[in-house]
Design a protein around this motif. Structure first.
Motif, PDB file in Angstrom:
ATOM      1  N   ALA A  92       0.804  -1.255  -0.063  1.00 29.46           N
ATOM      2  CA  ALA A  92      -0.111   0.076   0.027  1.00 29.46           C
ATOM      3  C   ALA A  92       0.824   1.122  -0.042  1.00 29.46           C
ATOM      4  O   ALA A  92       0.611   2.293  -0.649  1.00 29.46           O
ATOM      5  CB  ALA A  92      -0.898  -0.263   1.160  1.00 29.46           C
ATOM      6  N   LEU A  93       1.834   1.271   1.005  1.00 28.64           N
ATOM      7  CA  LEU A  93       2.819   2.473   0.743  1.00 28.64           C
ATOM      8  C   LEU A  93       3.446   2.619  -0.402  1.00 28.64           C
ATOM      9  O   LEU A  93       3.699   3.855  -0.988  1.00 28.64           O
ATOM     10  CB  LEU A  93       3.952   2.429   2.096  1.00 28.64           C
ATOM     11  CG  LEU A  93       3.037   2.406   3.450  1.00 28.64           C
ATOM     12  CD1 LEU A  93       4.227   2.164   4.642  1.00 28.64           C
ATOM     13  CD2 LEU A  93       2.618   3.705   3.575  1.00 28.64           C
ATOM     14  N   PHE A  94       3.898   1.413  -1.331  1.00 28.34           N
ATOM     15  CA  PHE A  94       4.430   1.643  -2.437  1.00 28.34           C
ATOM     16  C   PHE A  94       3.636   2.118  -3.445  1.00 28.34           C
ATOM     17  O   PHE A  94       4.037   3.088  -4.154  1.00 28.34           O
ATOM     18  CB  PHE A  94       4.908   0.156  -2.594  1.00 28.34           C
ATOM     19  CG  PHE A  94       5.357  -0.054  -4.187  1.00 28.34           C
ATOM     20  CD1 PHE A  94       6.475   0.372  -4.389  1.00 28.34           C
ATOM     21  CD2 PHE A  94       4.651  -0.541  -5.121  1.00 28.34           C
ATOM     22  CE1 PHE A  94       7.243   0.589  -6.053  1.00 28.34           C
ATOM     23  CE2 PHE A  94       4.993  -0.759  -6.314  1.00 28.34           C
ATOM     24  CZ  PHE A  94       6.533  -0.208  -6.834  1.00 28.34           C
ATOM     25  N   ILE A  95       2.210   1.721  -3.471  1.00 29.50           N
ATOM     26  CA  ILE A  95       1.648   2.380  -4.425  1.00 29.50           C
ATOM     27  C   ILE A  95       0.971   3.874  -4.156  1.00 29.50           C
ATOM     28  O   ILE A  95       1.113   4.687  -5.095  1.00 29.50           O
ATOM     29  CB  ILE A  95       0.161   1.576  -4.524  1.00 29.50           C
ATOM     30  CG1 ILE A  95       0.527  -0.002  -4.843  1.00 29.50           C
ATOM     31  CG2 ILE A  95      -0.880   2.213  -5.059  1.00 29.50           C
ATOM     32  CD1 ILE A  95      -0.830  -0.608  -5.018  1.00 29.50           C
ATOM     33  N   VAL A  96       1.086   4.160  -2.758  1.00 32.80           N
ATOM     34  CA  VAL A  96       0.960   5.804  -2.583  1.00 32.80           C
ATOM     35  C   VAL A  96       2.254   6.235  -3.059  1.00 32.80           C
ATOM     36  O   VAL A  96       2.160   7.562  -3.694  1.00 32.80           O
ATOM     37  CB  VAL A  96       0.889   5.804  -0.973  1.00 32.80           C
ATOM     38  CG1 VAL A  96       1.128   7.301  -0.480  1.00 32.80           C
ATOM     39  CG2 VAL A  96      -0.474   5.327  -0.711  1.00 32.80           C
ATOM     40  N   SER A  97       3.633   5.883  -2.998  1.00 34.27           N
ATOM     41  CA  SER A  97       4.524   6.427  -3.395  1.00 34.27           C
ATOM     42  C   SER A  97       4.713   6.553  -5.187  1.00 34.27           C
ATOM     43  O   SER A  97       5.070   7.594  -5.553  1.00 34.27           O
ATOM     44  CB  SER A  97       5.920   5.764  -3.165  1.00 34.27           C
ATOM     45  OG  SER A  97       6.172   4.434  -3.761  1.00 34.27           O
ATOM     46  N   GLY A 219       3.787  -4.717 -14.100  1.00 29.86           N
ATOM     47  CA  GLY A 219       2.241  -5.102 -13.625  1.00 29.86           C
ATOM     48  C   GLY A 219       2.363  -6.467 -14.552  1.00 29.86           C
ATOM     49  O   GLY A 219       1.559  -7.485 -13.972  1.00 29.86           O
ATOM     50  N   THR A 220       2.456  -6.373 -15.819  1.00 32.12           N
ATOM     51  CA  THR A 220       2.401  -7.669 -16.721  1.00 32.12           C
ATOM     52  C   THR A 220       3.022  -9.006 -16.091  1.00 32.12           C
ATOM     53  O   THR A 220       2.670 -10.060 -15.781  1.00 32.12           O
ATOM     54  CB  THR A 220       2.767  -7.613 -18.194  1.00 32.12           C
ATOM     55  OG1 THR A 220       1.758  -6.429 -18.595  1.00 32.12           O
ATOM     56  CG2 THR A 220       2.439  -8.750 -18.974  1.00 32.12           C
ATOM     57  N   ALA A 221       4.656  -8.513 -15.800  1.00 32.74           N
ATOM     58  CA  ALA A 221       5.339  -9.624 -15.008  1.00 32.74           C
ATOM     59  C   ALA A 221       4.695  -9.954 -13.756  1.00 32.74           C
ATOM     60  O   ALA A 221       4.675 -11.158 -13.322  1.00 32.74           O
ATOM     61  CB  ALA A 221       6.721  -8.956 -15.165  1.00 32.74           C
ATOM     62  N   PHE A 222       4.311  -8.922 -13.117  1.00 36.16           N
ATOM     63  CA  PHE A 222       3.734  -9.463 -11.893  1.00 36.16           C
ATOM     64  C   PHE A 222       2.577 -10.390 -11.968  1.00 36.16           C
ATOM     65  O   PHE A 222       2.323 -11.515 -11.117  1.00 36.16           O
ATOM     66  CB  PHE A 222       3.223  -7.983 -11.094  1.00 36.16           C
ATOM     67  CG  PHE A 222       3.359  -8.098  -9.494  1.00 36.16           C
ATOM     68  CD1 PHE A 222       3.437  -9.189  -8.683  1.00 36.16           C
ATOM     69  CD2 PHE A 222       3.500  -6.796  -9.125  1.00 36.16           C
ATOM     70  CE1 PHE A 222       3.607  -8.873  -7.475  1.00 36.16           C
ATOM     71  CE2 PHE A 222       3.351  -6.643  -7.688  1.00 36.16           C
ATOM     72  CZ  PHE A 222       3.436  -7.796  -6.960  1.00 36.16           C
ATOM     73  N   TYR A 249      -1.856  -3.679  -7.787  1.00 36.26           N
ATOM     74  CA  TYR A 249      -0.844  -2.894  -8.408  1.00 36.26           C
ATOM     75  C   TYR A 249      -1.769  -2.673  -9.900  1.00 36.26           C
ATOM     76  O   TYR A 249      -1.540  -1.400 -10.420  1.00 36.26           O
ATOM     77  CB  TYR A 249       0.192  -3.322  -8.598  1.00 36.26           C
ATOM     78  CG  TYR A 249       1.362  -2.719  -9.475  1.00 36.26           C
ATOM     79  CD1 TYR A 249       2.248  -1.763  -8.749  1.00 36.26           C
ATOM     80  CD2 TYR A 249       1.656  -3.046 -10.674  1.00 36.26           C
ATOM     81  CE1 TYR A 249       2.988  -1.150  -9.582  1.00 36.26           C
ATOM     82  CE2 TYR A 249       2.677  -2.436 -11.451  1.00 36.26           C
ATOM     83  CZ  TYR A 249       3.379  -1.346 -10.931  1.00 36.26           C
ATOM     84  OH  TYR A 249       4.181  -0.592 -11.369  1.00 36.26           O
ATOM     85  N   TRP A 250      -2.234  -3.582 -10.354  1.00 34.76           N
ATOM     86  CA  TRP A 250      -2.784  -3.418 -11.872  1.00 34.76           C
ATOM     87  C   TRP A 250      -3.996  -2.549 -11.915  1.00 34.76           C
ATOM     88  O   TRP A 250      -4.266  -1.921 -12.733  1.00 34.76           O
ATOM     89  CB  TRP A 250      -3.440  -4.866 -12.289  1.00 34.76           C
ATOM     90  CG  TRP A 250      -3.626  -4.864 -13.518  1.00 34.76           C
ATOM     91  CD1 TRP A 250      -4.898  -4.800 -14.229  1.00 34.76           C
ATOM     92  CD2 TRP A 250      -2.503  -4.818 -14.680  1.00 34.76           C
ATOM     93  NE1 TRP A 250      -4.757  -4.814 -15.712  1.00 34.76           N
ATOM     94  CE2 TRP A 250      -3.368  -4.538 -16.050  1.00 34.76           C
ATOM     95  CE3 TRP A 250      -1.152  -4.634 -14.772  1.00 34.76           C
ATOM     96  CZ2 TRP A 250      -2.851  -4.746 -17.173  1.00 34.76           C
ATOM     97  CZ3 TRP A 250      -0.598  -4.814 -16.009  1.00 34.76           C
ATOM     98  CH2 TRP A 250      -1.474  -4.811 -17.168  1.00 34.76           C
ATOM     99  N   ILE A 255      -6.122   2.975 -13.118  1.00 37.29           N
ATOM    100  CA  ILE A 255      -6.709   4.385 -12.487  1.00 37.29           C
ATOM    101  C   ILE A 255      -5.690   5.392 -13.247  1.00 37.29           C
ATOM    102  O   ILE A 255      -6.286   6.600 -13.632  1.00 37.29           O
ATOM    103  CB  ILE A 255      -6.717   4.482 -11.107  1.00 37.29           C
ATOM    104  CG1 ILE A 255      -8.029   3.535 -10.589  1.00 37.29           C
ATOM    105  CG2 ILE A 255      -7.125   6.087 -10.834  1.00 37.29           C
ATOM    106  CD1 ILE A 255      -7.727   3.547  -9.073  1.00 37.29           C
ATOM    107  N   VAL A 256      -4.336   5.292 -13.429  1.00 37.73           N
ATOM    108  CA  VAL A 256      -3.546   6.203 -13.768  1.00 37.73           C
ATOM    109  C   VAL A 256      -3.641   6.449 -15.254  1.00 37.73           C
ATOM    110  O   VAL A 256      -3.699   7.541 -15.819  1.00 37.73           O
ATOM    111  CB  VAL A 256      -2.023   5.976 -13.330  1.00 37.73           C
ATOM    112  CG1 VAL A 256      -0.993   6.695 -14.140  1.00 37.73           C
ATOM    113  CG2 VAL A 256      -1.838   5.948 -12.019  1.00 37.73           C
TER     114      VAL A 256
END
Length: 269
Positions: A92-97, A219-222, A249-250, A255-256
């Motif tokens: 969650a913190l990673f996505i916020v960054s 994200g595709t690799a994820f 993450y996807w 959204i972005v």
């Protein structure tokens, strides 16, 4: 109490990781990749070969690191509920960054678009810039990416409900749609009438959409790793933290892209 007893039974639910070389090695590879990319941009001889070497080293390091984490979670049972909560907070913190990173991109774009300087012709898009038609490839890419959000959500619910076939189908469709999105993005760049050096518009356009495309590849690799783990029976109804993190993450990537499409492609053109 013997050493064997002390190491076999711990009095807390947390996982104390063993010393690992991969964080240091990955950091070194990332620094090398950034350095060689700058050298390549300044036309240093053989810089492109060093970029490929650094990228290959980074991929290998990440694969070995993921292997160790998968072993800890699946085979050693070190990812208890307390550990999973901590990892969820880290994601969650990673996505916020990441959101704050894109906030800087959008801030730059709107700062230039809402008050264009005289050097830009005092209007937006700047004089001489033939912007991309948002209702051609960008609209198609929007439909594809939103469709991938639907398929990955279907896969997530299938995993929770124990429906293996639905989980596999949803993840496979997501990977295919992501690959199509990336290919169409490359075609769009090839057909564009401006470059990254064409005023602030070109810089904002390629920086924003390019970094989003990079996030799509990650994200595709994820998601692909999540697909492989479902195939290998690693993910269960109650324990699929890696897959859940990739799906979260996807959705962030989706959204972005919506904001990019509405602001840079539609409003900015």
């Amino acid at each position: 109490m013997t050493n064997l007893t002390r190491t076999s039974f711990q009095a807390h639910p947390f996982h104390l990781v063993s010393p690992s070389p991969w964080p240091l090695f990955t950091s070194t590879c990332l620094f090398s990749l950034a350095t060689y990319t700058v050298l390549f941009m300044h036309a240093y001889i053989s810089a492109k070969y060093l970029i490929n070497l650094a990228l290959l080293s980074l991929v290998c390091s990440a694969c070995f690191w993921f292997r160790d984490i998968i072993s800890e979670a699946t085979y050693l049972g070190n990812h208890t509920l307390a550990v999973q909560r901590g990892l969820n907070m880290g994601i969650a913190l990673f996505i916020v960054s990441e959101a704050l990173f894109f906030l800087g991109v959008f801030w730059t774009f709107f700062h230039s678009a809402l008050s264009p300087t005289g050097e830009l012709g005092a209007h937006w898009p700047p004089s001489g810039i033939d912007s991309v038609n948002p209702f051609e490839l960008p609209l198609l890419n929007t439909i594809i990416l939103l469709s991938s959000g639907v398929t990955v959500t279907y896969s997530h619910h299938s995993v929770i409900q124990g429906k293996r076939k639905g989980a596999l189908d949803g993840l496979a469709f997501t990977v295919v749609l992501a690959a199509i999105f990336t290919a169409l993005q490359g075609i769009e760049y090839d057909l564009s009438q401006f470059t990254i050096s064409d005023s602030t518009f070109g810089s904002c356009f390629y920086f924003g959409t390019g970094f989003h495309g990079f996030h799509v590849i990650i994200g595709t690799a994820f998601i692909a790793v999540g697909l492989w783990r479902v195939l290998a029976y690693h993910s269960t109804e109650n324990h699929h933290l890696g897959l859940e993190s990739g799906i979260l993450y996807w959705h962030f990537v989706d959204i972005v892209w919506l904001i990019l499409f509405m602001s840079i492609y539609y409003w900015g053109s």
